[in-house]
Design a protein around this motif. Structure first.
Motif, PDB file in Angstrom:
ATOM      1  N   ALA A 128      39.285   1.477 -22.710  1.00  0.00           N
ATOM      2  CA  ALA A 128      38.075   1.504 -23.455  1.00  0.00           C
ATOM      3  C   ALA A 128      38.405   1.163 -24.870  1.00  0.00           C
ATOM      4  CB  ALA A 128      37.328   2.750 -23.392  1.00  0.00           C
ATOM      5  N   ASP A 129      39.650   1.460 -25.320  1.00  0.00           N
ATOM      6  CA  ASP A 129      39.934   1.151 -26.571  1.00  0.00           C
ATOM      7  C   ASP A 129      39.342   1.596 -27.975  1.00  0.00           C
ATOM      8  OD1 ASP A 129      41.979   0.160 -28.577  1.00  0.00           O
ATOM      9  OD2 ASP A 129      41.184  -1.905 -29.104  1.00  0.00           O
ATOM     10  N   ASP A 169      29.906   1.625 -20.581  1.00  0.00           N
ATOM     11  CA  ASP A 169      30.086   3.414 -20.331  1.00  0.00           C
ATOM     12  C   ASP A 169      30.651   3.815 -19.112  1.00  0.00           C
ATOM     13  OD1 ASP A 169      29.384   3.507 -23.159  1.00  0.00           O
ATOM     14  OD2 ASP A 169      27.128   3.663 -22.480  1.00  0.00           O
ATOM     15  N   ASN A 170      30.573   2.994 -18.179  1.00  0.00           N
ATOM     16  CA  ASN A 170      31.065   3.506 -16.628  1.00  0.00           C
ATOM     17  C   ASN A 170      32.434   2.718 -16.379  1.00  0.00           C
ATOM     18  OD1 ASN A 170      31.540   4.069 -14.094  1.00  0.00           O
ATOM     19  ND2 ASN A 170      29.321   3.669 -13.516  1.00  0.00           N
ATOM     20  N   GLY A 171      33.505   3.498 -17.076  1.00  0.00           N
ATOM     21  CA  GLY A 171      34.897   2.909 -16.919  1.00  0.00           C
ATOM     22  C   GLY A 171      35.150   3.050 -15.487  1.00  0.00           C
ATOM     23  N   ALA A 219      37.360  -0.072 -10.801  1.00  0.00           N
ATOM     24  CA  ALA A 219      37.440  -0.229  -9.390  1.00  0.00           C
ATOM     25  C   ALA A 219      36.844  -1.702  -9.184  1.00  0.00           C
ATOM     26  CB  ALA A 219      36.344   0.570  -8.873  1.00  0.00           C
ATOM     27  N   ASP A 220      35.892  -2.198  -9.941  1.00  0.00           N
ATOM     28  CA  ASP A 220      35.378  -3.458  -9.709  1.00  0.00           C
ATOM     29  C   ASP A 220      36.597  -4.527 -10.409  1.00  0.00           C
ATOM     30  OD1 ASP A 220      32.908  -2.585  -8.758  1.00  0.00           O
ATOM     31  OD2 ASP A 220      31.945  -3.065 -10.613  1.00  0.00           O
ATOM     32  N   PHE A 221      37.290  -4.208 -11.195  1.00  0.00           N
ATOM     33  CA  PHE A 221      38.256  -4.925 -11.787  1.00  0.00           C
ATOM     34  C   PHE A 221      39.423  -5.353 -10.741  1.00  0.00           C
ATOM     35  CE2 PHE A 221      42.138  -6.128 -13.962  1.00  0.00           C
ATOM     36  CZ  PHE A 221      41.934  -7.066 -14.666  1.00  0.00           C
ATOM     37  N   VAL A 222      39.995  -4.071  -9.827  1.00  0.00           N
ATOM     38  CA  VAL A 222      40.733  -4.412  -8.918  1.00  0.00           C
ATOM     39  C   VAL A 222      40.177  -5.236  -7.625  1.00  0.00           C
ATOM     40  CG1 VAL A 222      41.930  -2.903  -6.928  1.00  0.00           C
ATOM     41  CG2 VAL A 222      41.863  -2.096  -9.397  1.00  0.00           C
ATOM     42  N   ASN A 242      45.813   8.272 -14.014  1.00  0.00           N
ATOM     43  CA  ASN A 242      45.998   9.535 -14.052  1.00  0.00           C
ATOM     44  C   ASN A 242      44.545  10.316 -14.222  1.00  0.00           C
ATOM     45  OD1 ASN A 242      45.398   9.271 -16.776  1.00  0.00           O
ATOM     46  ND2 ASN A 242      46.068  11.249 -17.219  1.00  0.00           N
ATOM     47  N   GLY A 243      43.477   9.731 -14.605  1.00  0.00           N
ATOM     48  CA  GLY A 243      42.161  10.259 -14.581  1.00  0.00           C
ATOM     49  C   GLY A 243      40.991  10.151 -13.961  1.00  0.00           C
ATOM     50  N   ASN A 244      40.028  11.089 -13.920  1.00  0.00           N
ATOM     51  CA  ASN A 244      39.056  10.875 -13.056  1.00  0.00           C
ATOM     52  C   ASN A 244      38.371   9.449 -12.943  1.00  0.00           C
ATOM     53  OD1 ASN A 244      38.270  13.316 -11.824  1.00  0.00           O
ATOM     54  ND2 ASN A 244      37.453  13.976 -13.700  1.00  0.00           N
ATOM     55  N   ASN A 245      38.343   8.797 -14.113  1.00  0.00           N
ATOM     56  CA  ASN A 245      37.840   7.306 -14.118  1.00  0.00           C
ATOM     57  C   ASN A 245      38.774   6.462 -13.549  1.00  0.00           C
ATOM     58  OD1 ASN A 245      39.727   7.052 -16.192  1.00  0.00           O
ATOM     59  ND2 ASN A 245      38.236   6.336 -17.728  1.00  0.00           N
ATOM     60  N   ASP A 246      40.146   6.911 -13.117  1.00  0.00           N
ATOM     61  CA  ASP A 246      40.839   6.047 -12.198  1.00  0.00           C
ATOM     62  C   ASP A 246      40.782   6.150 -10.756  1.00  0.00           C
ATOM     63  OD1 ASP A 246      41.964   4.892 -14.706  1.00  0.00           O
ATOM     64  OD2 ASP A 246      43.285   6.858 -14.758  1.00  0.00           O
TER      65      ASP A 246
END
Length: 156
Positions: free
Chosen positions: A53-54, A76-78, A83-86, A99-103
């Motif tokens: 998110a920089d 705002d929805n990382g 997920a969409d990027f992958v 490592n995070g919830n957003n991962d």
């Protein structure tokens, strides 16, 4: 490109790696020791993407010497973005590392999701979304440099 038959599990044919930045490759605004070499070594055989998110606007400077594409999360929805990027890269050709919830969903969507415990710890959801857990980011670099280790860990 990594091509590896994992008995009882899957046949990996991946050529892209997606990394989360903060908590995975960096801690407290600095790259973890060994990350520059690890990423640049992997870039010889993989397309590398680093997602962030920089928040502080420092990612471009931080990653300037890495052979990787910086991708800024502009929503705002990382979690959904990652997920969409992958998915858009072609999930079957992707290793995701975070490592995070957003991962968590990114790790689950990728052909191979690797959760990293690291200096900031890791979210339980990241563990549950991943196929594999590594203690630190440099372990990921070592495993991908020696793919038989993947086979030993993931075979059934």
């Amino acid at each position: 490109m990594l091509s590896l038959k994992i008995p009882g599990c899957k046949n990996l044919r991946v050529n892209k790696i997606v990394f989360d930045l903060n908590g995975t490759l960096a801690c407290d605004g600095s790259l973890i020791k060994g990350v520059k070499k690890g990423i640049n070594d992997l870039a010889k055989n993989f397309e590398i993407y680093i997602l962030t998110a920089d928040t502080f606007g420092t990612a471009a400077e931080l990653l300037k010497d890495l052979k990787a594409e910086l991708v800024i999360i502009d929503t705002d929805n990382g979690s959904r973005f990652k997920a969409d990027f992958v998915e858009n890269l072609g999930r079957k050709s992707v290793i995701a590392v975070g490592n995070g919830n957003n991962d968590a969903q990114m790790l689950k969507n990728a052909e191979l999701g690797i959760a990293v415990l690291g200096p900031e710890g890791a979210a339980r959801e990241a563990f549950l979304g991943a196929a594999m857990l590594c203690h630190k980011i440099n372990d990921v670099f070592e495993i991908l440099a020696h793919p038989r280790r993947l086979k030993a860990t993931l075979r059934k």
